[in-house]
Enzyme design. Structure first.
Site, short mmCIF file in Angstrom:
data_model
loop_
_atom_site.label_atom_id
_atom_site.label_comp_id
_atom_site.label_asym_id
_atom_site.label_seq_id
_atom_site.Cartn_x
_atom_site.Cartn_y
_atom_site.Cartn_z
N HIS A 73 32.23 39.35 35.90
CA HIS A 73 32.05 38.54 34.38
C HIS A 73 31.38 37.75 34.14
CE1 HIS A 73 36.04 40.61 33.55
NE2 HIS A 73 36.68 40.69 34.37
N GLU A 125 35.81 36.67 31.47
CA GLU A 125 34.17 36.48 30.77
C GLU A 125 33.97 35.71 29.45
OE1 GLU A 125 32.60 41.19 29.59
OE2 GLU A 125 32.00 39.42 27.99
FE1 SF4 Z 1 31.37 47.14 33.71
FE2 SF4 Z 1 31.60 45.42 31.86
FE3 SF4 Z 1 29.35 45.24 32.78
FE4 SF4 Z 1 30.20 46.86 30.18
S1 SF4 Z 1 29.73 44.90 30.97
S2 SF4 Z 1 28.87 46.99 32.44
S3 SF4 Z 1 32.01 47.74 31.42
S4 SF4 Z 1 30.92 45.06 33.87
#
Ligand code: SF4
Length: 663
Positions: A73, A125
């Protein structure tokens, strides 16, 4: 019982990296602290904790000397600075897709823009992204919040990677309607929509849908909701144990998918459990005859088996600054570095062919290369061209010692100077930048070395031209040609791709000392093909055969009674031979050499004398012209006498008669 298993399951690329990083640090004996659970999966978090990776919620909880793992995140800049200030080693496993959003936010904020993040303000995130916005960031979760967001100034709009595209579009529509000056970047990670799309497709055709994953994982819960809306018998299970309570009939078609934080092991366990249920039900139904497939084995079969060097086709599911993430149907996604892409304008959902470089790059990802395939294909094409003798195109790149380096299909090929042309090449540089046809004459497969020849192509072209020209030629024909070269024995004439020789004796009806007396280099002439000798590659030509013979026209040119000039070329006892023009002599008999009788010819003329002669007779059949010096002299003498000398004097007028005297 039928089973459909989603291919996009298990850890996403970012989570896989983070878990792998945690394991690597633990393997290295580090004291690991993770800022929040590294993954929304309690089993994995527990297993990491059992190895010493404790979960903390703030930098202050990390003791100096420990290693703080930043999960996928990501976190804000201040968190990293706080950790470093405490003497903590930072292991940043932020997903590259998230890191890209950090960079966009940081750059926009540095230029004075506001940063609007479409997503849940409490999501780690989103908090991390806002932490790079230099105090200019704002999270917007709903259309109402978009209505209420302060306006003014330019704003960057980004998305939490897991927000739905619909939500992102709705929020952006409100911001746009409000007339805000926006730089909108859709930063939604494709991993989630791809999984969601596939899960929905499966849910539409099954009786029972199993969604496997952590109950506190938002993306797993979302998968469950989407499937449940289509298939009422959708179940969310965190572990295989939970499956046994689900009522499944042997005739059910079952679909299975999993969230991005679901470990492969858990997923496989569920599949194995399904197998047990099936067997159990089989026994109950006493179906003894037909053996149904083993689900675990079936699932394994659905996964692509990879080995290094293998070529596979995959779908692009994510693109970052440096890498492209490709789903190749394997349990882990594959990564292609941008430098290994041969189609740099690749887009999400594009199907591309890639080569497996490593099945596991150390972080659980499959390392792929598109360029390797292109290189291999090009090399295969080069080898094929070498073996078949096919002509290839090349472009001169640089002159080197002893030759030229040319680019052939992107591969460097060496052309020795002696094989650059049919003739000696003085300036190799002249070929740099020039496109040319080449023949591959040598390859070293192990060293990937290629040697090519331009000369071989030119020779072949010349041969073909020659063969074509030979086909058209026939003895006795008169053809046009260009004089190419003169030698003492004749002239070489190009008659359309092949050279023939006009021997010096065939150049003119007269005697010729050197061919240059008759023709010159570059002159176009008509020649007659005298002889074709294909075996010896020789063509004999005649130029004189196309010219009128002197004796054929001598009768019209030299009329008896006329006086012409000539040169004494030979003296014989009975007379003198006089050359009227090259190749045409007449003879003055001794009796005609002088006005008076002479003892010998030399008494009148000598070889080399330029004299005037009168044509007495011309016999073209016998090739004889009789001449006379005597008569020419007489004519000259007559002409020299003045007209006055020939005039008849007039009679004197008669004198008047005297008158007669008178008588
Ligand atoms: Fe995984 Fe989030 Fe990276 Fe997409 S953005 S690959 S969902 S960690």
């Amino acid at each position: 019982m039928e089973l459909t298993v989603a291919s996009h399951v298990g850890f996403c690329f970012g989570v896989r990296r983070a878990v792998a990083e945690a394991e690597k640090l633990l393997d290295a004996g580090k004291t690991v602290r993770t800022l929040g659970p590294v993954i929304h999966n309690p089993q994995i978090v527990e297993s990491l904790a059992a190895r010493g990776a404790r979960v903390v919620s703030s930098p202050e909880e990390v003791e100096p000397g420990a290693t703080a793992l930043i999960r996928a995140h990501g976190v804000g800049r201040a968190v990293i600075e706080a950790l470093e200030a405490r003497g903590v080693e930072v292991a940043d496993a932020t997903c590259p897709f998230v890191k890209r959003i950090h960079a966009l936010a940081d750059e926009a904020a540095a230029s004075g823009m506001r940063v609007l993040v479409v997503g849940a303000k409490d999501h780690p995130e989103v908090r991390g992204i806002l932490g790079w916005a230099r105090g200019r960031g704002l999270a917007i979760e709903t259309e109402e919040e978009a209505e209420a967001a302060p306006g003014g100034g330019k704003a960057l709009v980004v998305a939490q990677t897991t927000v739905t595209p619909e939500r992102f579009e709705r929020v952006c529509a409100v911001l746009k309607r409000r007339g805000m000056d926006l730089d909108i970047r859709n930063t939604i990670c494709q991993t989630t929509p791809v999984r969601q799309r596939e899960a929905v497709e499966i849910a539409q055709k099954v009786d029972v849908m199993l969604v496997i994953g952590g109950k506190n994982s938002s993306n797993t819960r979302r998968l469950y909701e989407l499937c449940r809306a289509i298939c009422p018998r959708t179940y969310l299970a965190e572990t295989a144990r939970e499956i046994q309570n689900i009522k499944i009939s042997p005739r059910d078609h079952i679909g299975i998918t999993a969230g991005a934080s679901t470990p492969d092991g858990t997923f496989k366990e569920v599949v194995a459990r399904m197998n047990d249920i099936k067997n159990q039900e089989q026994e109950e139904l006493q179906q003894e005859t037909v053996a149904e497939p083993d689900f675990a084995a079936e699932y394994e079969k659905t996964l692509v088996q990879l080995r290094p060097g293998q070529t596979v086709t995959g779908k692009v599911v994510q693109i970052t600054e440096d890498e492209v993430c490709v789903n190749v149907g394997y349990k882990a996604d594959g990564l292609v570095k941008k430098s290994d892409l041969s189609t740099p304008d690749v887009k999400i959902d594009d199907e591309i062919e890639v080569e497996v470089v490593k099945v596991n790059d150390g972080e659980g990802n499959v390392l792929l290369s598109q360029r390797n395939i292109v290189n291999r294909k090009v090399w295969d094409a080069i080898v094929a061209a070498y073996e078949s003798g096919e002509i290839v195109k090349g472009v001169g790149k640089e002159s080197v010692k002893g030759g030229l380096i040319a680019d052939v299909m992107g591969i460097r090929a060496f052309i020795p100077a002696s094989l650059l042309s049919l003739r000696y090449v003085e300036k190799i540089d002249e070929f740099v930048g020039q496109e040319m046809d080449l023949k591959i004459i040598e390859i070293d497969k192990s060293k990937k070395r290629v040697v090519a020849s331009r000369k071989a192509v030119l020779q072949a072209e010349e041969e073909a031209k020659k063969a074509e020209a030979w086909e058209k030629l026939a003895e006795g024909e008169i053809v046009k040609g260009i004089v190419r070269r003169l030698t003492t024995f004749g002239a070489f004439v190009d008659i359309g791709g092949v050279d023939g020789l006009v021997h010096v004796s065939d150049l003119a009806w007269k005697r010729v000392g050197h061919p240059s007396e008759v023709v010159s280099v570059g002159q176009e002439i008509d020649v007659k093909i005298i002889k074709l000798d294909k075996e010896r590659d020789r063509i004999s030509l005649s130029y004189k055969a196309t010219q009128p013979k002197l004796w054929d026209i001598a009768g019209e040119k030299y009329i008896p009674g006329t006086v012409v000039s000539g040169k004494v070329v030979r003296i014989v006892p009975y007379g003198a031979f006089v050359e009227l023009e090259p190749g045409l002599d007449g003879m003055v008999h001794i009796s005609q050499c002088a006005p008076t009788r002479i003892e010998k010819v030399e008494d009148a003329v000598n070889v080399g004398d330029e004299i005037r002669v009168k044509i007495l007779s011309v016999d073209t059949e016998a090739k004889r012209i009789s001449l006379s010096i005597k008569e020419a002299l007489a004519d000259d003498a007559l002409e020299s006498v003045s007209e006055d000398e020939f005039a008849i004097p007039e009679a004197p007028e008669a004198a008047e008669a005297p008158e007669a005297p008178e008588a």
